[in-house]
Write a protein that holds these residues in place. Structure first.
Motif, PDB file in Angstrom:
ATOM      1  N   ARG A   1       0.822  -1.214   0.000  1.00 49.12           N
ATOM      2  CA  ARG A   1       0.000   0.000   0.000  1.00 49.12           C
ATOM      3  C   ARG A   1       0.854   1.262   0.000  1.00 49.12           C
ATOM      4  N   THR A   2       1.877   1.310   0.832  1.00 51.41           N
ATOM      5  CA  THR A   2       2.738   2.488   0.887  1.00 51.41           C
ATOM      6  C   THR A   2       3.423   2.720  -0.453  1.00 51.41           C
ATOM      7  N   MET A   3       3.877   1.654  -1.094  1.00 50.85           N
ATOM      8  CA  MET A   3       4.520   1.779  -2.395  1.00 50.85           C
ATOM      9  C   MET A   3       3.529   2.305  -3.441  1.00 50.85           C
ATOM     10  N   ARG A   4       2.302   1.816  -3.407  1.00 48.50           N
ATOM     11  CA  ARG A   4       1.294   2.296  -4.352  1.00 48.50           C
ATOM     12  C   ARG A   4       1.025   3.786  -4.134  1.00 48.50           C
ATOM     13  N   LYS A   5       0.983   4.205  -2.886  1.00 51.12           N
ATOM     14  CA  LYS A   5       0.741   5.618  -2.596  1.00 51.12           C
ATOM     15  C   LYS A   5       1.882   6.479  -3.133  1.00 51.12           C
ATOM     16  N   ILE A   6       3.103   6.056  -2.929  1.00 54.20           N
ATOM     17  CA  ILE A   6       4.270   6.805  -3.419  1.00 54.20           C
ATOM     18  C   ILE A   6       4.255   6.879  -4.944  1.00 54.20           C
ATOM     19  N   LEU A   7       4.019   5.740  -5.594  1.00 55.79           N
ATOM     20  CA  LEU A   7       4.029   5.705  -7.052  1.00 55.79           C
ATOM     21  C   LEU A   7       2.865   6.476  -7.661  1.00 55.79           C
ATOM     22  N   SER A   8       1.791   6.641  -6.918  1.00 55.31           N
ATOM     23  CA  SER A   8       0.627   7.313  -7.474  1.00 55.31           C
ATOM     24  C   SER A   8       0.830   8.819  -7.627  1.00 55.31           C
ATOM     25  N   GLU A   9       1.764   9.389  -6.894  1.00 52.33           N
ATOM     26  CA  GLU A   9       1.992  10.831  -6.980  1.00 52.33           C
ATOM     27  C   GLU A   9       2.492  11.189  -8.381  1.00 52.33           C
ATOM     28  N   GLY A  10       1.771  12.058  -9.038  1.00 50.88           N
ATOM     29  CA  GLY A  10       2.153  12.497 -10.371  1.00 50.88           C
ATOM     30  C   GLY A  10       1.730  11.568 -11.494  1.00 50.88           C
ATOM     31  N   ALA A  11       0.985  10.526 -11.187  1.00 51.24           N
ATOM     32  CA  ALA A  11       0.550   9.591 -12.234  1.00 51.24           C
ATOM     33  C   ALA A  11      -0.449  10.267 -13.161  1.00 51.24           C
ATOM     34  N   ASP A  12      -0.338   9.972 -14.439  1.00 49.59           N
ATOM     35  CA  ASP A  12      -1.245  10.522 -15.437  1.00 49.59           C
ATOM     36  C   ASP A  12      -2.341   9.546 -15.821  1.00 49.59           C
ATOM     37  N   GLY A  13      -2.166   8.276 -15.502  1.00 46.64           N
ATOM     38  CA  GLY A  13      -3.152   7.267 -15.856  1.00 46.64           C
ATOM     39  C   GLY A  13      -2.927   5.996 -15.069  1.00 46.64           C
ATOM     40  N   ILE A  14      -3.951   5.149 -15.073  1.00 40.01           N
ATOM     41  CA  ILE A  14      -3.902   3.905 -14.301  1.00 40.01           C
ATOM     42  C   ILE A  14      -4.304   2.746 -15.205  1.00 40.01           C
ATOM     43  N   ILE A  15      -3.509   1.696 -15.170  1.00 40.53           N
ATOM     44  CA  ILE A  15      -3.911   0.409 -15.739  1.00 40.53           C
ATOM     45  C   ILE A  15      -4.162  -0.490 -14.539  1.00 40.53           C
ATOM     46  N   PHE A  16      -5.409  -0.830 -14.332  1.00 36.17           N
ATOM     47  CA  PHE A  16      -5.787  -1.655 -13.198  1.00 36.17           C
ATOM     48  C   PHE A  16      -6.002  -3.073 -13.706  1.00 36.17           C
ATOM     49  N   VAL A  17      -5.164  -3.992 -13.282  1.00 34.05           N
ATOM     50  CA  VAL A  17      -5.197  -5.367 -13.782  1.00 34.05           C
ATOM     51  C   VAL A  17      -6.039  -6.234 -12.860  1.00 34.05           C
ATOM     52  N   VAL A  18      -7.007  -6.940 -13.469  1.00 31.67           N
ATOM     53  CA  VAL A  18      -7.816  -7.894 -12.712  1.00 31.67           C
ATOM     54  C   VAL A  18      -7.639  -9.280 -13.328  1.00 31.67           C
ATOM     55  N   ASP A  19      -7.833 -10.282 -12.513  1.00 35.23           N
ATOM     56  CA  ASP A  19      -7.681 -11.678 -12.925  1.00 35.23           C
ATOM     57  C   ASP A  19      -9.018 -12.194 -13.445  1.00 35.23           C
ATOM     58  N   SER A  20      -9.071 -12.499 -14.730  1.00 40.97           N
ATOM     59  CA  SER A  20     -10.322 -12.975 -15.344  1.00 40.97           C
ATOM     60  C   SER A  20     -10.654 -14.411 -14.977  1.00 40.97           C
ATOM     61  N   VAL A  21      -9.705 -15.117 -14.378  1.00 49.54           N
ATOM     62  CA  VAL A  21      -9.910 -16.533 -14.048  1.00 49.54           C
ATOM     63  C   VAL A  21     -10.316 -16.708 -12.592  1.00 49.54           C
ATOM     64  N   ASP A  22      -9.621 -16.052 -11.686  1.00 49.44           N
ATOM     65  CA  ASP A  22      -9.789 -16.255 -10.248  1.00 49.44           C
ATOM     66  C   ASP A  22     -10.885 -15.361  -9.664  1.00 49.44           C
ATOM     67  N   ARG A  23     -12.087 -15.927  -9.493  1.00 45.84           N
ATOM     68  CA  ARG A  23     -13.201 -15.175  -8.912  1.00 45.84           C
ATOM     69  C   ARG A  23     -12.903 -14.754  -7.470  1.00 45.84           C
TER      70      ARG A  23
END
Length: 184
Positions: A25-47
């Motif tokens: 979570r902390t790493m995601r917060k740091i990396l999110s600063e200044g982001a212009d877009g998000i690719i959010f990956v979800v698993d199509s197999v694992d419900r």
């Protein structure tokens, strides 16, 4: 953490990624600063991963409100992958967000997904780019840009530098003038 650089139609696209684990979570917060877009990956197999995806999507939406996002419905190359409509049905929190079937393994639709995100990002900034072009080279350009964007000098110069760092344009900033050397 993963990172990479790709070129799409002459535009450099820098990508950074973190694993979908709570401890990052902390790493995601740091990396999110200044982001212009998000690719959010979800698993199509694992419900079973849908609940975690919802948690992480809310976290990202909190860190990056208003930032363009596309969802990569990954593993579409596998026989037991849920089609995009089923992914959407099970993940109602994705309403209004483009969901693109893809495969990280085969590369299926990865280019399309990146182009979609790039398009959404450029569209979000298009009015600002138009202002850059409108006031470029004018002796009162910086002042006019500040007025139109309702920002102080530091914020406007920060925007100009932001896009220069992303190699979208090149800028010379003088006392009250800026010049866009390579307009968008």
């Amino acid at each position: 953490m993963d990172h990479g650089l790709t070129n799409i139609d002459g535009m450099s696209v820098f990508m950074f990624g973190t694993p979908g684990l709570l401890r990052f979570r902390t790493m995601r917060k740091i990396l999110s600063e200044g982001a212009d877009g998000i690719i959010f990956v979800v698993d199509s197999v694992d419900r079973e991963s849908d609940a975690r995806a919802k948690l992480f999507f809310r976290e990202i939406a909190f860190f990056l409100p208003g930032v363009p996002c596309v969802v990569a419905a990954n593993k579409q190359d596998l026989d037991n992958a849920r089609p995009v409509d089923k992914v959407r049905e099970n993940m109602k929190f994705l309403a209004g967000v483009p969901v693109i079937p893809c495969s990280a393994e085969t590369g299926m639709n990865v280019d399309s997904m990146l182009r979609t995100l790039l398009y959404l990002t450029v569209m979000q900034w298009s009015s600002v780019f138009a202002k850059f072009a409108q006031y470029s080279g004018r002796t009162d350009g910086l002042e006019r840009l500040m007025q139109d964007l309702n920002m102080d000098r530091e914020q406007v110069v920060g925007y100009l530098r932001r896009f220069e760092l992303r190699k979208i344009l090149e800028v010379n900033v003088g006392d009250e003038q800026f010049t866009v050397r390579d307009p968008v």
